[in-house]
Design an enzyme around this catalytic site. Structure first.
Site, PDB file in Angstrom:
ATOM      1  N   HIS A  18     -20.009  33.327  27.634  1.00  0.00           N
ATOM      2  CA  HIS A  18     -21.007  34.310  27.196  1.00  0.00           C
ATOM      3  C   HIS A  18     -20.360  35.335  26.259  1.00  0.00           C
ATOM      4  O   HIS A  18     -20.897  35.659  25.208  1.00  0.00           O
ATOM      5  CB  HIS A  18     -21.568  35.101  28.397  1.00  0.00           C
ATOM      6  CG  HIS A  18     -22.540  34.357  29.261  1.00  0.00           C
ATOM      7  ND1 HIS A  18     -22.432  34.318  30.627  1.00  0.00           N
ATOM      8  CD2 HIS A  18     -23.662  33.644  28.961  1.00  0.00           C
ATOM      9  CE1 HIS A  18     -23.445  33.621  31.131  1.00  0.00           C
ATOM     10  NE2 HIS A  18     -24.199  33.197  30.146  1.00  0.00           N
ATOM     11  N   LYS A  42     -33.321  31.389  39.890  1.00  0.00           N
ATOM     12  CA  LYS A  42     -31.926  31.538  40.356  1.00  0.00           C
ATOM     13  C   LYS A  42     -31.771  32.580  41.455  1.00  0.00           C
ATOM     14  O   LYS A  42     -32.410  33.629  41.407  1.00  0.00           O
ATOM     15  CB  LYS A  42     -31.021  31.897  39.173  1.00  0.00           C
ATOM     16  CG  LYS A  42     -30.838  30.749  38.210  1.00  0.00           C
ATOM     17  CD  LYS A  42     -29.891  31.103  37.067  1.00  0.00           C
ATOM     18  CE  LYS A  42     -29.713  29.909  36.138  1.00  0.00           C
ATOM     19  NZ  LYS A  42     -28.896  30.268  34.963  1.00  0.00           N
ATOM     20  N   ARG A  91     -23.924  24.680  25.169  1.00  0.00           N
ATOM     21  CA  ARG A  91     -22.651  24.058  25.541  1.00  0.00           C
ATOM     22  C   ARG A  91     -22.672  22.541  25.356  1.00  0.00           C
ATOM     23  O   ARG A  91     -21.776  21.956  24.794  1.00  0.00           O
ATOM     24  CB  ARG A  91     -22.318  24.357  27.014  1.00  0.00           C
ATOM     25  CG  ARG A  91     -22.043  25.809  27.285  1.00  0.00           C
ATOM     26  CD  ARG A  91     -22.104  26.100  28.754  1.00  0.00           C
ATOM     27  NE  ARG A  91     -23.448  25.845  29.261  1.00  0.00           N
ATOM     28  CZ  ARG A  91     -23.790  25.841  30.532  1.00  0.00           C
ATOM     29  NH1 ARG A  91     -22.884  26.057  31.451  1.00  0.00           N
ATOM     30  NH2 ARG A  91     -25.028  25.618  30.892  1.00  0.00           N
ATOM     31  N   SER A 129     -21.910  29.984  35.134  1.00  0.00           N
ATOM     32  CA  SER A 129     -21.873  31.049  36.141  1.00  0.00           C
ATOM     33  C   SER A 129     -21.808  30.438  37.542  1.00  0.00           C
ATOM     34  O   SER A 129     -21.087  30.939  38.420  1.00  0.00           O
ATOM     35  CB  SER A 129     -23.109  31.938  36.014  1.00  0.00           C
ATOM     36  OG  SER A 129     -23.160  32.505  34.727  1.00  0.00           O
TER      37      SER A 129
HETATM   38  N1  COA Z   1     -20.521  29.556  27.825  1.00  0.00           N
HETATM   39  C1  COA Z   1     -20.477  29.258  29.116  1.00  0.00           C
HETATM   40  N2  COA Z   1     -21.547  29.208  29.901  1.00  0.00           N
HETATM   41  C2  COA Z   1     -22.724  29.481  29.362  1.00  0.00           C
HETATM   42  C3  COA Z   1     -22.854  29.810  28.025  1.00  0.00           C
HETATM   43  C4  COA Z   1     -21.687  29.843  27.251  1.00  0.00           C
HETATM   44  N3  COA Z   1     -21.718  30.163  25.968  1.00  0.00           N
HETATM   45  N4  COA Z   1     -24.139  30.015  27.765  1.00  0.00           N
HETATM   46  C5  COA Z   1     -24.795  29.808  28.897  1.00  0.00           C
HETATM   47  N5  COA Z   1     -23.938  29.487  29.865  1.00  0.00           N
HETATM   48  C6  COA Z   1     -24.287  29.123  31.218  1.00  0.00           C
HETATM   49  C7  COA Z   1     -24.431  30.280  32.142  1.00  0.00           C
HETATM   50  O1  COA Z   1     -23.229  30.528  32.790  1.00  0.00           O
HETATM   51  C8  COA Z   1     -25.527  29.818  33.066  1.00  0.00           C
HETATM   52  O2  COA Z   1     -24.986  29.065  34.132  1.00  0.00           O
HETATM   53  P1  COA Z   1     -25.766  28.876  35.529  1.00  0.00           P
HETATM   54  O3  COA Z   1     -26.942  27.979  35.229  1.00  0.00           O
HETATM   55  O4  COA Z   1     -24.750  28.244  36.403  1.00  0.00           O
HETATM   56  O5  COA Z   1     -26.205  30.235  35.988  1.00  0.00           O
HETATM   57  C9  COA Z   1     -26.362  28.914  32.180  1.00  0.00           C
HETATM   58  O6  COA Z   1     -25.533  28.498  31.151  1.00  0.00           O
HETATM   59  C10 COA Z   1     -27.514  29.628  31.520  1.00  0.00           C
HETATM   60  O7  COA Z   1     -27.562  30.973  31.903  1.00  0.00           O
HETATM   61  P2  COA Z   1     -27.767  32.233  31.027  1.00  0.00           P
HETATM   62  O8  COA Z   1     -27.292  32.055  29.637  1.00  0.00           O
HETATM   63  O9  COA Z   1     -27.190  33.372  31.770  1.00  0.00           O
HETATM   64  O10 COA Z   1     -29.294  32.315  30.930  1.00  0.00           O
HETATM   65  P3  COA Z   1     -30.427  31.714  31.800  1.00  0.00           P
HETATM   66  O11 COA Z   1     -30.722  30.346  31.300  1.00  0.00           O
HETATM   67  O12 COA Z   1     -30.225  31.875  33.251  1.00  0.00           O
HETATM   68  O13 COA Z   1     -31.486  32.763  31.350  1.00  0.00           O
HETATM   69  C11 COA Z   1     -33.394  33.674  30.317  1.00  0.00           C
HETATM   70  C12 COA Z   1     -32.629  32.431  30.699  1.00  0.00           C
HETATM   71  C13 COA Z   1     -33.090  34.843  31.203  1.00  0.00           C
HETATM   72  C14 COA Z   1     -33.035  34.024  28.868  1.00  0.00           C
HETATM   73  C15 COA Z   1     -34.858  33.275  30.430  1.00  0.00           C
HETATM   74  O14 COA Z   1     -35.133  32.868  31.758  1.00  0.00           O
HETATM   75  C16 COA Z   1     -35.779  34.403  30.041  1.00  0.00           C
HETATM   76  O15 COA Z   1     -36.000  34.614  28.866  1.00  0.00           O
HETATM   77  N6  COA Z   1     -36.305  35.142  31.036  1.00  0.00           N
HETATM   78  C17 COA Z   1     -37.223  36.227  30.798  1.00  0.00           C
HETATM   79  C18 COA Z   1     -38.653  35.794  31.140  1.00  0.00           C
HETATM   80  C19 COA Z   1     -39.208  34.946  30.041  1.00  0.00           C
HETATM   81  O16 COA Z   1     -39.443  35.378  28.916  1.00  0.00           O
HETATM   82  N7  COA Z   1     -39.466  33.688  30.380  1.00  0.00           N
HETATM   83  C20 COA Z   1     -40.012  32.743  29.453  1.00  0.00           C
HETATM   84  C21 COA Z   1     -38.922  32.056  28.709  1.00  0.00           C
HETATM   85  S1  COA Z   1     -39.603  30.767  27.717  1.00  0.00           S
END
Ligand code: COA
Length: 160
Positions: A18, A42, A91, A129
């Protein structure tokens, strides 16, 4: 016009992957709002407040980064902040499908907002994560996968 992007994620915890995406994103935008968002599918390890505090600490010397919290739809938030871009890291191919779906859903709700994808550097492509939480729970070393401040906070929390 100022180019403002939002990098939203669960950041539970923020990983080195991240941070790498955020640091590289800084070269492309005038301001980057790093926003802790709720992914309702989550189970949280850190509270949103703890995640915001950690990210604020990590980026305290970076004037182009603002850390914030979002409890609602990402596109509404992006509009409210007068931003025009969403930054996401990809990724692997398996991320692609999920990201594609989210980007299209966001695009249909807010056509004026673009999602920008950045490929995660190879050395971080295996990190997530969830993996970090698993390693830390079993007392393993997450060296190079998370910021030292994140590691310290996780150890403190796991000690109870
Ligand atoms: N390097 C390493 N790991 C990465 C990464 C990177 N560059 N980018 C993402 N990841 C991993 C994270 O560690 C995470 O791992 P996990 O699944 O084990 O927790 C996973 O990829 C993705 O997590 P993260 O990037 O933290 O985001 P998310 O996918 O959990 O979050 C939101 C998505 C919060 C952006 C989305 O749910 C959202 O927009 N929520 C708001 C409500 C909304 O508008 N919803 C409609 C969306 S269409």
């Amino acid at each position: 016009m100022k180019k403002i992007a939002v990098c939203a994620g669960s950041f539970d915890p923020p990983t080195a992957g991240h941070l790498n995406i955020i640091e590289r994103g800084l070269q492309m935008f005038d301001e980057l709002i790093v926003t802790v968002a709720i992914n309702s599918s989550k189970q949280p390890f850190f509270s949103p407040e703890e995640r915001v505090a950690l990210l604020q600490d990590i980026f305290k010397d970076e004037p182009k980064v603002r850390v914030d919290y979002l409890d609602g739809l990402l596109v509404d938030y992006v509009r409210e902040k007068k931003a025009t871009l969403i930054l996401r890291g990809i990724r692997t191919m398996s991320d692609y499908e999920y990201e594609f779906q989210m980007a299209l859903a966001n695009k249909s709700m807010a056509p004026e907002i673009e999602t920008v994808f950045m490929m995660t550097e190879g050395r971080y492509s295996h990190i997530s994560s969830s993996i970090i939480k698993e390693i830390m729970r079993f007392g393993g070393s997450s060296h190079g996968m998370i910021h030292p401040l994140v590691e310290a906070k996780m150890r403190e929390k796991l000690k109870g």
